[in-house]
Structures are given as structure tokens and as C-alpha cells.
Design an enzyme around this catalytic site. Structure first.
Site, PDB file in Angstrom:
ATOM      1  N   ASN A  12      41.416  45.247 -60.334  1.00  0.00           N
ATOM      2  CA  ASN A  12      42.599  44.454 -59.982  1.00  0.00           C
ATOM      3  C   ASN A  12      42.303  43.783 -58.647  1.00  0.00           C
ATOM      4  O   ASN A  12      42.329  44.426 -57.602  1.00  0.00           O
ATOM      5  CB  ASN A  12      43.817  45.384 -59.875  1.00  0.00           C
ATOM      6  CG  ASN A  12      45.051  44.655 -59.374  1.00  0.00           C
ATOM      7  OD1 ASN A  12      45.067  43.432 -59.273  1.00  0.00           O
ATOM      8  ND2 ASN A  12      46.087  45.410 -59.036  1.00  0.00           N
ATOM      9  N   LYS A  14      43.997  41.607 -57.095  1.00  0.00           N
ATOM     10  CA  LYS A  14      45.204  41.268 -56.317  1.00  0.00           C
ATOM     11  C   LYS A  14      45.090  39.824 -55.806  1.00  0.00           C
ATOM     12  O   LYS A  14      44.512  38.990 -56.491  1.00  0.00           O
ATOM     13  CB  LYS A  14      45.417  42.293 -55.196  1.00  0.00           C
ATOM     14  CG  LYS A  14      45.394  43.729 -55.762  1.00  0.00           C
ATOM     15  CD  LYS A  14      45.843  44.785 -54.798  1.00  0.00           C
ATOM     16  CE  LYS A  14      45.762  46.152 -55.478  1.00  0.00           C
ATOM     17  NZ  LYS A  14      46.245  47.230 -54.611  1.00  0.00           N
ATOM     18  N   HIS A  98      52.733  46.877 -61.802  1.00  0.00           N
ATOM     19  CA  HIS A  98      52.008  47.418 -60.642  1.00  0.00           C
ATOM     20  C   HIS A  98      53.016  47.774 -59.542  1.00  0.00           C
ATOM     21  O   HIS A  98      54.037  47.092 -59.389  1.00  0.00           O
ATOM     22  CB  HIS A  98      51.001  46.387 -60.132  1.00  0.00           C
ATOM     23  CG  HIS A  98      50.068  46.963 -59.122  1.00  0.00           C
ATOM     24  ND1 HIS A  98      50.408  47.102 -57.802  1.00  0.00           N
ATOM     25  CD2 HIS A  98      48.826  47.483 -59.255  1.00  0.00           C
ATOM     26  CE1 HIS A  98      49.394  47.677 -57.155  1.00  0.00           C
ATOM     27  NE2 HIS A  98      48.425  47.915 -58.010  1.00  0.00           N
ATOM     28  N   GLU A 100      53.031  47.219 -56.505  1.00  0.00           N
ATOM     29  CA  GLU A 100      53.327  46.104 -55.593  1.00  0.00           C
ATOM     30  C   GLU A 100      54.358  45.159 -56.208  1.00  0.00           C
ATOM     31  O   GLU A 100      55.190  44.587 -55.512  1.00  0.00           O
ATOM     32  CB  GLU A 100      52.021  45.374 -55.225  1.00  0.00           C
ATOM     33  CG  GLU A 100      51.199  46.219 -54.261  1.00  0.00           C
ATOM     34  CD  GLU A 100      49.700  46.081 -54.411  1.00  0.00           C
ATOM     35  OE1 GLU A 100      49.222  45.077 -54.965  1.00  0.00           O
ATOM     36  OE2 GLU A 100      48.985  47.009 -53.967  1.00  0.00           O
ATOM     37  N   GLU A 170      48.951  55.416 -60.708  1.00  0.00           N
ATOM     38  CA  GLU A 170      48.611  54.972 -59.362  1.00  0.00           C
ATOM     39  C   GLU A 170      49.626  55.533 -58.374  1.00  0.00           C
ATOM     40  O   GLU A 170      50.692  54.926 -58.161  1.00  0.00           O
ATOM     41  CB  GLU A 170      48.618  53.438 -59.287  1.00  0.00           C
ATOM     42  CG  GLU A 170      47.607  52.783 -60.206  1.00  0.00           C
ATOM     43  CD  GLU A 170      47.160  51.416 -59.669  1.00  0.00           C
ATOM     44  OE1 GLU A 170      45.960  51.172 -59.675  1.00  0.00           O
ATOM     45  OE2 GLU A 170      48.006  50.620 -59.240  1.00  0.00           O
ATOM     46  N   GLY A 176      45.352  51.509 -51.480  1.00  0.00           N
ATOM     47  CA  GLY A 176      44.927  50.739 -50.310  1.00  0.00           C
ATOM     48  C   GLY A 176      45.009  51.520 -49.009  1.00  0.00           C
ATOM     49  O   GLY A 176      44.920  50.955 -47.928  1.00  0.00           O
ATOM     50  N   SER A 216      42.588  53.987 -54.133  1.00  0.00           N
ATOM     51  CA  SER A 216      41.409  54.268 -53.299  1.00  0.00           C
ATOM     52  C   SER A 216      40.261  54.914 -54.086  1.00  0.00           C
ATOM     53  O   SER A 216      39.557  55.776 -53.551  1.00  0.00           O
ATOM     54  CB  SER A 216      41.793  55.114 -52.079  1.00  0.00           C
ATOM     55  OG  SER A 216      42.782  54.436 -51.315  1.00  0.00           O
ATOM     56  N   GLY A 237      41.193  48.629 -56.939  1.00  0.00           N
ATOM     57  CA  GLY A 237      41.611  47.511 -56.103  1.00  0.00           C
ATOM     58  C   GLY A 237      40.472  47.079 -55.184  1.00  0.00           C
ATOM     59  O   GLY A 237      39.545  46.387 -55.607  1.00  0.00           O
TER      60      GLY A 237
HETATM   61  P1  13P Z   1      42.945  50.354 -54.085  1.00  0.00           P
HETATM   62  O1  13P Z   1      41.768  50.727 -54.980  1.00  0.00           O
HETATM   63  O2  13P Z   1      42.611  49.239 -53.134  1.00  0.00           O
HETATM   64  O3  13P Z   1      43.570  51.544 -53.444  1.00  0.00           O
HETATM   65  O4  13P Z   1      44.066  49.714 -55.059  1.00  0.00           O
HETATM   66  C1  13P Z   1      44.417  50.396 -56.207  1.00  0.00           C
HETATM   67  C2  13P Z   1      45.281  49.511 -57.010  1.00  0.00           C
HETATM   68  O5  13P Z   1      46.402  49.220 -56.651  1.00  0.00           O
HETATM   69  C3  13P Z   1      44.735  48.985 -58.263  1.00  0.00           C
HETATM   70  O6  13P Z   1      45.713  48.374 -59.026  1.00  0.00           O
END
Ligand code: 13P
Length: 258
Positions: A12, A14, A98, A100, A170, A176, A216, A237
Site C-alpha cells: 500500500n 499510500k 483502511h 486512515e 492492521e 507507520g 510496520s 506500507g
Molecule cells: P506501515 O507498514 O508503514 O506501518 O503501514 C501499514 C499499512 O497501513 C499498510 O496498509
């Protein structure tokens, strides 16, 4: 991982990568991955790069996904993209719900349900994201939150629908932040999720559905997470933005030769 289920790693991206950067990344990935057997790999660039990435990955092992979509076919929805528009670009996967989108853009379980149903009606395979916040975990609400997100999000869906869906667990506190769920904590959540999927569908469906871990995940912790019996892949991510680290995670998911 479990032999019943083929590992599935998705990136992803983003809101990252211009078109030129996106093409460079998938070209590097294609070179590093070669034939890559035994793992499904999908990249989810921003909308603006879908066309170019779709052309660049044609004929490779990489699949294409979008990060979001609207549930309607067309109309006065400024700034939105329809399932049909994604299909036209040879997009076969779409991330739905997601965290976010839920926290920053107000997506509710009901919206997630509408989007999931629209994706399935248009032959897009959804990656449905669920997960608890830090506060919910500290208040021992994790299972309740996961149960609600699954039950509401998958409302009015039968076993055949569920089989098209990948669930991504997640935990919001791990996204993140550099904080990864320990393999035990992640496995416990995945096992719980599989149990809820069994209640919603049936045992066979729950056993064949893939559940990814996201939050992460990186080359240093991927193998340990992926070794858990109910972790079937990852939704990556930050580490998906770099060809070397994404490839290392994919390699960690490859079934070992006996
Ligand atoms: P990170 O791997 O940057 O923590 O993000 C995970 C994520 O939100 C994937 O959709």
C-alpha cells in the site's frame, strides 16, 4: 502460514510516488522478483499512477490494486473514482476501509460494507482492513472492535462473497509507528478473526480466506510474523516503497523447498 492458503503480500503505497517514481519502483521490483513462485504479490499505487503501473507490470508476476473507490457507478461525486474506472485500468484488487480512511475521512462500517459489495459486483477483489486503536487495546476492546468491524462490514455477504475477500489485520497503533505487534499478539488476533469469519460464513470458507498482517512489517520481522499459522501474508506500507525491502518481505513469504 498454512499450506491451504497461498501467501499474499500487498504494498500500500499510500500518497507516495509520482508516475515516474512509480514506474521506476515496479521496474526494479520486476527485475528483483523474476518468476517469484508461490506468493501472490500486488502493488497499490495512488490513482494517478495506476495507468502507468498497469502497463509496466503487464506480463509480470505483479498484480495491481487501488487504495480506495466509491461504491457508485458514476455521478456527481467530486473527487471520487468508481469500480468500473478501476477495472478499465486492469486493476483487480482494491483496499477497502483502511484505518486512515476510517479515521481521517470518516469511513464507517456501513460505508465499508457498501464499498465491499460494489467491489465484488464489479469483480474486484477487496482487501478489507480492520484493526483496533491503542486506546481500544488498552481497554481490552480489541476482540469487540474486530468482531464489530467484520460483522458490520461483511453484512449480507455469503460464503461465495467471503472467498473473494482478503482481510488485513492492521492494529492502528502499529501503522507507520515502527511498533510491530509481536508474532504472538498478531497470531492471537488472526485466530480470533478466523473464528469470526467462520461464524459469518462457514468453516471451509474461514479456512481458505487469507488474513494479512499490516503495521510496520519489514524485512527484519517479516519471517517471524509469517511463520504464525494464521498469518497468510502482509499489507505493507513504508517498506513497500523501496524495491529491496519489499522484495525481502516477499522472499520471506515464499514457501520453503523441502
Ligand atoms: P506501515 O507498514 O508503514 O506501518 O503501514 C501499514 C499499512 O497501513 C499498510 O496498509
Amino acid at each position: 502460514m498454512n499450506r491451504l492458503r497461498k501467501p499474499f503480500i500487498a504494498g500500500n503505497w499510500k500518497m507516495n510516488k509520482t508516475v515516474a517514481e512509480a514506474v521506476e519502483l515496479v521496474n526494479d521490483l520486476k527485475q528483483q522478483l523474476g518468476a517469484c513462485k508461490g506468493v501472490d504479490v500486488v502493488v497499490c499505487p495512488p490513482f494517478t499512477a495506476l495507468t502507468a503501473v498497469s502497463a509496466a507490470i503487464s506480463g509480470s508476476v505483479l498484480g495491481l490494486g487501488a487504495q480506495n473507490m466509491h461504491w457508485e457507478k458514476a455521478g456527481a461525486f467530486t473527487g471520487e473514482i468508481s469500480p468500473q474506472m478501476l477495472r478499465e485500468l486492469y486493476c483487480h484488487h482494491v483496499i477497502i476501509g483502511h484505518s486512515e480512511r476510517r479515521t481521517l475521512f470518516g469511513e464507517t462500517d456501513e460505508i465499508v460494507n457498501r464499498k465491499l459489495r460494489a467491489a465484488l459486483a464489479n469483480h474486484l477483489r477487496p482487501i478489507m482492513c480492520i484493526g483496533e486503536t491503542l486506546q481500544e487495546r488498552q481497554e481490552n476492546q480489541t476482540e469487540q472492535v474486530l468482531q464489530r468491524q467484520l460483522t458490520e462490514g461483511l453484512r449480507e455477504m455469503g460464503a461465495a462473497d467471503l472467498q473473494q475477500i482478503t482481510v488485513a489485520y492492521e492494529p492502528v497503533w502499529a501503522i507507520g509507528t515502527g511498533l510491530t505487534a509481536t508474532p504472538d499478539v498478531a497470531q492471537a488476533a488472526h485466530l480470533f478473526i478466523r473464528g469470526v469469519l467462520k461464524e459469518i460464513g462457514d468453516d471451509k470458507t474461514a479456512q481458505t480466506m487469507r488474513i494479512q498482517y499490516g503495521g510496520s512489517m519489514k524485512p527484519e520481522n517479516a519471517a517471524e510474523l509469517l511463520a504464525q499459522p494464521d498469518i497468510d501474508g502482509g499489507l505493507i506500507g513504508g517498506a513497500a516503497l523501496d524495491a529491496d525491502s519489499f522484495t525481502a518481505i516477499i522472499k520471506a513469504a515464499m514457501p520453503r523447498e523441502k
